[in-house]
Design a protein around this motif. Sequence first.
Motif, mmCIF file in Angstrom:
data_model
loop_
_atom_site.group_PDB
_atom_site.id
_atom_site.type_symbol
_atom_site.label_atom_id
_atom_site.label_comp_id
_atom_site.label_asym_id
_atom_site.label_seq_id
_atom_site.Cartn_x
_atom_site.Cartn_y
_atom_site.Cartn_z
ATOM 1 N N ASP A 1 0.831 -1.199 0.000
ATOM 2 C CA ASP A 1 0.000 0.000 0.000
ATOM 3 C C ASP A 1 0.868 1.253 0.000
ATOM 4 O O ASP A 1 0.613 2.206 -0.755
ATOM 5 N N LEU A 2 1.869 1.272 0.872
ATOM 6 C CA LEU A 2 2.737 2.440 0.980
ATOM 7 C C LEU A 2 3.539 2.649 -0.300
ATOM 8 O O LEU A 2 3.673 3.777 -0.795
ATOM 9 N N ALA A 3 4.087 1.579 -0.840
ATOM 10 C CA ALA A 3 4.886 1.686 -2.061
ATOM 11 C C ALA A 3 4.027 2.150 -3.229
ATOM 12 O O ALA A 3 4.464 2.975 -4.053
ATOM 13 N N ARG A 4 2.801 1.633 -3.312
ATOM 14 C CA ARG A 4 1.900 2.031 -4.387
ATOM 15 C C ARG A 4 1.571 3.513 -4.309
ATOM 16 O O ARG A 4 1.549 4.213 -5.329
ATOM 17 N N HIS A 5 1.352 4.019 -3.076
ATOM 18 C CA HIS A 5 1.042 5.441 -2.927
ATOM 19 C C HIS A 5 2.241 6.311 -3.317
ATOM 20 O O HIS A 5 2.072 7.430 -3.812
ATOM 21 N N ALA A 6 3.433 5.799 -3.114
ATOM 22 C CA ALA A 6 4.644 6.546 -3.463
ATOM 23 C C ALA A 6 5.037 6.352 -4.927
ATOM 24 O O ALA A 6 6.016 6.952 -5.386
ATOM 25 N N ALA A 7 4.272 5.501 -5.637
ATOM 26 C CA ALA A 7 4.555 5.215 -7.043
ATOM 27 C C ALA A 7 5.960 4.636 -7.223
ATOM 28 O O ALA A 7 6.727 5.029 -8.096
ATOM 29 N N MET A 8 6.303 3.713 -6.338
ATOM 30 C CA MET A 8 7.598 3.039 -6.399
ATOM 31 C C MET A 8 7.387 1.540 -6.294
ATOM 32 O O MET A 8 6.348 1.068 -5.815
ATOM 33 N N SER A 9 8.378 0.800 -6.715
ATOM 34 C CA SER A 9 8.355 -0.633 -6.451
ATOM 35 C C SER A 9 8.587 -0.853 -4.960
ATOM 36 O O SER A 9 9.142 0.009 -4.273
ATOM 37 N N VAL A 10 8.173 -2.000 -4.469
ATOM 38 C CA VAL A 10 8.360 -2.309 -3.040
ATOM 39 C C VAL A 10 9.841 -2.270 -2.679
ATOM 40 O O VAL A 10 10.227 -1.728 -1.630
ATOM 41 N N ARG A 11 10.675 -2.792 -3.543
ATOM 42 C CA ARG A 11 12.111 -2.829 -3.255
ATOM 43 C C ARG A 11 12.696 -1.427 -3.180
ATOM 44 O O ARG A 11 13.444 -1.097 -2.251
ATOM 45 N N THR A 12 12.356 -0.575 -4.177
ATOM 46 C CA THR A 12 12.880 0.793 -4.170
ATOM 47 C C THR A 12 12.336 1.576 -2.988
ATOM 48 O O THR A 12 13.078 2.314 -2.322
ATOM 49 N N PHE A 13 11.049 1.410 -2.727
ATOM 50 C CA PHE A 13 10.428 2.136 -1.613
ATOM 51 C C PHE A 13 11.089 1.747 -0.293
ATOM 52 O O PHE A 13 11.400 2.608 0.530
ATOM 53 N N THR A 14 11.311 0.470 -0.079
ATOM 54 C CA THR A 14 11.902 -0.003 1.182
ATOM 55 C C THR A 14 13.303 0.566 1.372
ATOM 56 O O THR A 14 13.657 1.024 2.459
ATOM 57 N N ARG A 15 14.101 0.571 0.288
ATOM 58 C CA ARG A 15 15.455 1.094 0.373
ATOM 59 C C ARG A 15 15.447 2.595 0.650
ATOM 60 O O ARG A 15 16.178 3.082 1.517
ATOM 61 N N ARG A 16 14.618 3.321 -0.092
ATOM 62 C CA ARG A 16 14.581 4.766 0.074
ATOM 63 C C ARG A 16 13.996 5.144 1.437
ATOM 64 O O ARG A 16 14.428 6.106 2.072
ATOM 65 N N PHE A 17 13.005 4.389 1.892
ATOM 66 C CA PHE A 17 12.397 4.646 3.196
ATOM 67 C C PHE A 17 13.446 4.546 4.301
ATOM 68 O O PHE A 17 13.525 5.405 5.175
ATOM 69 N N ARG A 18 14.257 3.505 4.252
ATOM 70 C CA ARG A 18 15.283 3.337 5.284
ATOM 71 C C ARG A 18 16.344 4.429 5.186
ATOM 72 O O ARG A 18 16.840 4.909 6.205
ATOM 73 N N ASP A 19 16.676 4.831 3.981
ATOM 74 C CA ASP A 19 17.646 5.914 3.824
ATOM 75 C C ASP A 19 17.141 7.209 4.454
ATOM 76 O O ASP A 19 17.914 7.971 5.042
ATOM 77 N N GLU A 20 15.838 7.466 4.321
ATOM 78 C CA GLU A 20 15.267 8.730 4.786
ATOM 79 C C GLU A 20 14.924 8.727 6.273
ATOM 80 O O GLU A 20 14.974 9.765 6.929
ATOM 81 N N THR A 21 14.562 7.585 6.820
ATOM 82 C CA THR A 21 14.096 7.543 8.216
ATOM 83 C C THR A 21 15.002 6.781 9.159
ATOM 84 O O THR A 21 14.903 6.938 10.380
ATOM 85 N N GLY A 22 15.876 5.926 8.606
ATOM 86 C CA GLY A 22 16.707 5.087 9.462
ATOM 87 C C GLY A 22 15.978 3.870 9.994
ATOM 88 O O GLY A 22 16.512 3.130 10.819
ATOM 89 N N GLU A 23 14.743 3.655 9.529
ATOM 90 C CA GLU A 23 13.930 2.532 9.987
ATOM 91 C C GLU A 23 13.319 1.823 8.785
ATOM 92 O O GLU A 23 13.203 2.394 7.694
ATOM 93 N N SER A 24 12.900 0.586 8.991
ATOM 94 C CA SER A 24 12.115 -0.098 7.974
ATOM 95 C C SER A 24 10.694 0.463 8.012
ATOM 96 O O SER A 24 10.275 1.043 9.034
ATOM 97 N N PRO A 25 9.913 0.322 6.957
ATOM 98 C CA PRO A 25 8.529 0.792 7.000
ATOM 99 C C PRO A 25 7.735 0.182 8.154
ATOM 100 O O PRO A 25 6.941 0.876 8.801
ATOM 101 N N ALA A 26 7.960 -1.094 8.444
ATOM 102 C CA ALA A 26 7.223 -1.742 9.537
ATOM 103 C C ALA A 26 7.611 -1.140 10.890
ATOM 104 O O ALA A 26 6.739 -0.903 11.752
ATOM 105 N N GLN A 27 8.894 -0.892 11.101
ATOM 106 C CA GLN A 27 9.333 -0.278 12.362
ATOM 107 C C GLN A 27 8.760 1.123 12.522
ATOM 108 O O GLN A 27 8.296 1.497 13.598
ATOM 109 N N TRP A 28 8.814 1.887 11.439
ATOM 110 C CA TRP A 28 8.301 3.259 11.489
ATOM 111 C C TRP A 28 6.804 3.260 11.776
ATOM 112 O O TRP A 28 6.319 4.029 12.608
ATOM 113 N N LEU A 29 6.070 2.388 11.095
ATOM 114 C CA LEU A 29 4.622 2.340 11.271
ATOM 115 C C LEU A 29 4.254 1.931 12.695
ATOM 116 O O LEU A 29 3.343 2.501 13.314
#
Length: 342
Positions: free
Chosen positions: A257-285
């Motif tokens: 859901d999160l990756a789709r809203h960001a218009a990214m693949s799950v892999r790209t979204f996960t990598r970029r998310f960790r770069d920006e927040t220091g956490e995985s999407p699950a940890q952040w959520l």
Amino acid sequence: MNRSTRPHRVAVLIRTGFIPFELGIPHRIFGIARDAEHRPLYEVVTCTPGGPGLVRSDSDVLVQVEHGPEALETADTVVVTASHTPGPDGAEEELTPELAAALARIRPGARLMSICTGAFVLAAAGLLDGRPATTHWLESDRFRQLYPRVALDPDVLYTDDGDVLTSAGVASGVDLCLHVLRRDHGAAVAQEVARRTVVPPHRDGGQAQYIRRPVSIERVFEREAERADAAGGRVASTAAARSWALDRLDEPLTLSDLARHAAMSVRTFTRRFRDETGESPAQWLTRQRVEHARTLLETTELPVEQVARRCGFGTAQSLRAHVQAVLGVTPSAYRRTFHRAA
């Protein structure tokens, strides 16, 4: 009176810029402890590295100290408090020669304790190397940078490594002193002192429950970052997806859901998310849901089951597990401490 029959001698070491509340903690907790015959269990004295005389606190309070560093030579326990003046816990990083000389007078075998950033003093003297320790959560990053050889735990209220004990910010000195009292003389004595002092004999959890990370502030920064990225044509950010998720914490959000809203693949979204927040999407959520739960527990009368649903945890059992893991206390215990009546 020999060492085995006289009261345990506690020396509280203060310096210019000391916090009066911290000075009072060991005097109150240890000073009123009595045995079954109502005899004092501790003798508490105040000392200063510079010798007897007036010592100014961090406010307009001055204290006449009757003992110099020689008091450390006969102390069974030494308590080091914080100071808002140059030194390891202030603007400088090194022990002053005067403070170093005072610490050198502590007799072998004496128990060492620190309150709040007094841990910086013990660490600067090399007394915490390889040991667990804590300090005020606001200073934990600086502490790690200065003393990487210390096993810092910024989430707990105090640490006990036998002959070296440290406490977190200010009031956790009460928790530490009561813990030492329990260790020395049992729960009954500690409970009586806590009752007379009108404080809980034991507080659940650690410092994590006192650290505020407002969701609304994070949302503001993320939206600003999103606008900046759009205006500057930089690489797409996950900020929009995070803002979108914060408005839907009660829904069963997935990584897709999160990756789709960001218009990214799950892999790209996960990598970029960790770069920006220091956490995985699950940890952040999970962290955002716990923060939302804190707000609801503090400001509403909603049953725990409803709080769980509104935060996206689904069940009260899931909410309890996550709040306990992050804050160190149950939702009910957190509410009892922080609930604000409407």
